[in-house]
Design an enzyme around this catalytic site. Sequence first.
Site: not given
Ligand code: BG6
Length: 605
Positions: A2, A600
Amino acid sequence: MCGFFAIVFDKENKEMGKILTKAGRRLSYRGYDTSGVVVLDDKGNFDLRKDVGKIDEVANRMNFHELSGKRGIVQLRWATFGYPSPENAQPHADCDELIFGAHNGNVVNTHSLREKLIKEGHKFRGENDGELLVHVVEKYWKREGNMVAAIMKAAHDLEGDYACVLTERYGEKMYAVKKGSSLFLGVGDGFICVSSDLPAILDHTRHILPLEDGEFVEFGPDNFILRDLETGEVIWKEPQHTDMEVKEAEKEGYPHFMIKEIEESPKKAEELLHLLPSHPSYEEAVDLINATEKIYITGAGTSYHAALLGVYYFSKIAKKPLLISFASEFAELHGPVLEDQDLLLVVSQSGETKDVKNVLDYFREHSKGKVIGIVNVLGSTIALKSDLVLPIASDIEISVPATKTFINQVTVFLYLSLLSAKKRMIPSPAGFDILELVPGVVKESIGIAKEKVSEVIDAIKDIKEFYILGYGITYPAALEGSLKVKEVVYVHSEGMYSGEFKHGPLSIVEDGYPVFFITTREDRHMVLSHMNEVKTRRGKIITVAPPDPELERISDIYIPLPTSNYFLIPISATVFFQVLAYNLGVLKGIDPDHPRNISKTITVD
Ligand code: BG6
């Protein structure tokens, strides 16, 4: 993780609400599940406003701009204890609203301390560890009659890594403690402030004093007293002038979030190890796993690779089979055979990946079984839709390529498989002691990777493609290493099972063609023949493995991993490829935090 910021002025400041909001924006990269402020004057008046949501959303909704005061605290929460809700939002008050406080970090013995204080008559409004901390201080404040003594005594009860700030309603001072998480003091003209992060302070002053672990500071608007948390002894230190720029401060001096997050993964793994034995959800999850015949596990991208390593851990340590699929594959592959008593494990750092959310919704329609979410973002859709949530406690991961969250995901699986074996009293090839090795192995792996990476880059920097081969437990590391290279270097690499390579792909090998091999000592007997198949076709062999003369003899380049522990080698090897991909990408002028075309979290199908 945080973020908090607190300030005390020498006179009423009509801009307090705006000042706290701006400080909150500076902290928002650290977490944004909930946001809150408290402002106080010197007559015992206070105004506490907090809610779920990002700082600007909550500030607008609750009119932070109208707040004034002499003292103020703002806190943004990255949920680890207690779902994002107004009650769990910070800052927190004690039972009688006579003490206010906020923290950053994890008080790992929250559950046991909270039960004890409830028995002593404390009234809790939520489940957040930050609230627990304020109640522990309250207990001793009522007994000792002053904050300095109360804070010192409370520190003995509180376990884990944290930093916090506290103030009394009918008081003029503030108090801040550093015990494992970052804390800075800023001294200005007519005010003094503290924060978990420099950016929020640099907007006000460049006279900075970073606190050390085991120190706490009592401060008013124009002076501060620094003390030892154990002895109470006064420590004399002067604030220093800093020229650090705010942007850089958010990366804390690192050029990119990706390398910052790689470098902090040993500490995040350590914090997770603190959490695991005391967090009741893990025991409950293992009981569910042990009681279920058919267990599915799924994820996407890096989370899928973590899940696959989890399958190997459960198979080899707990003798428990898990049925794995890509999230987007689940319905097609496992849909027709789902039954009511099945169990689903979903792995997602963001908790918002649409492919994974689809699995959860599909499972709900076709089975009465339970869903366990292994997530990093506790306020996420997947967390809220799961029957049981296992936090991986990596704190916010900014860089698109996942790094530190992978380490904590697989550490969770290592722990769960060890606990499953223990509870079923089956002989396990590994003991819980290997968990304690993870942070050190990751740290040393980063060190070795940094040493060897330029040698490897020289060998492959102009190469358009290459293979990374793994065998058995190192196969998931081959897949994850290959994904890192694809994500950050824009070069095609393929992770593959080394036993499969001769069935076709071997035809690609010609003089100098690079093939990476990841292996353990235990798998050397098989992998050596796979390496020979490449060697005889004059391929270039780059081996990522523990030191081994036999393997070294046949390799063109050798990356000696700092562990020979069978179960930890996949983690150590993955770290090497994280560092390799990062350095290769940067060499090519790519921003590793924001690679093209990907993001992401993908919230579409
Ligand atoms: C992709 C990201 O879109 O989603 C990866 O670029 C990631 O880095 C994958 O591993 C899964 O994302 P999450 O948030 O479900 O683990």
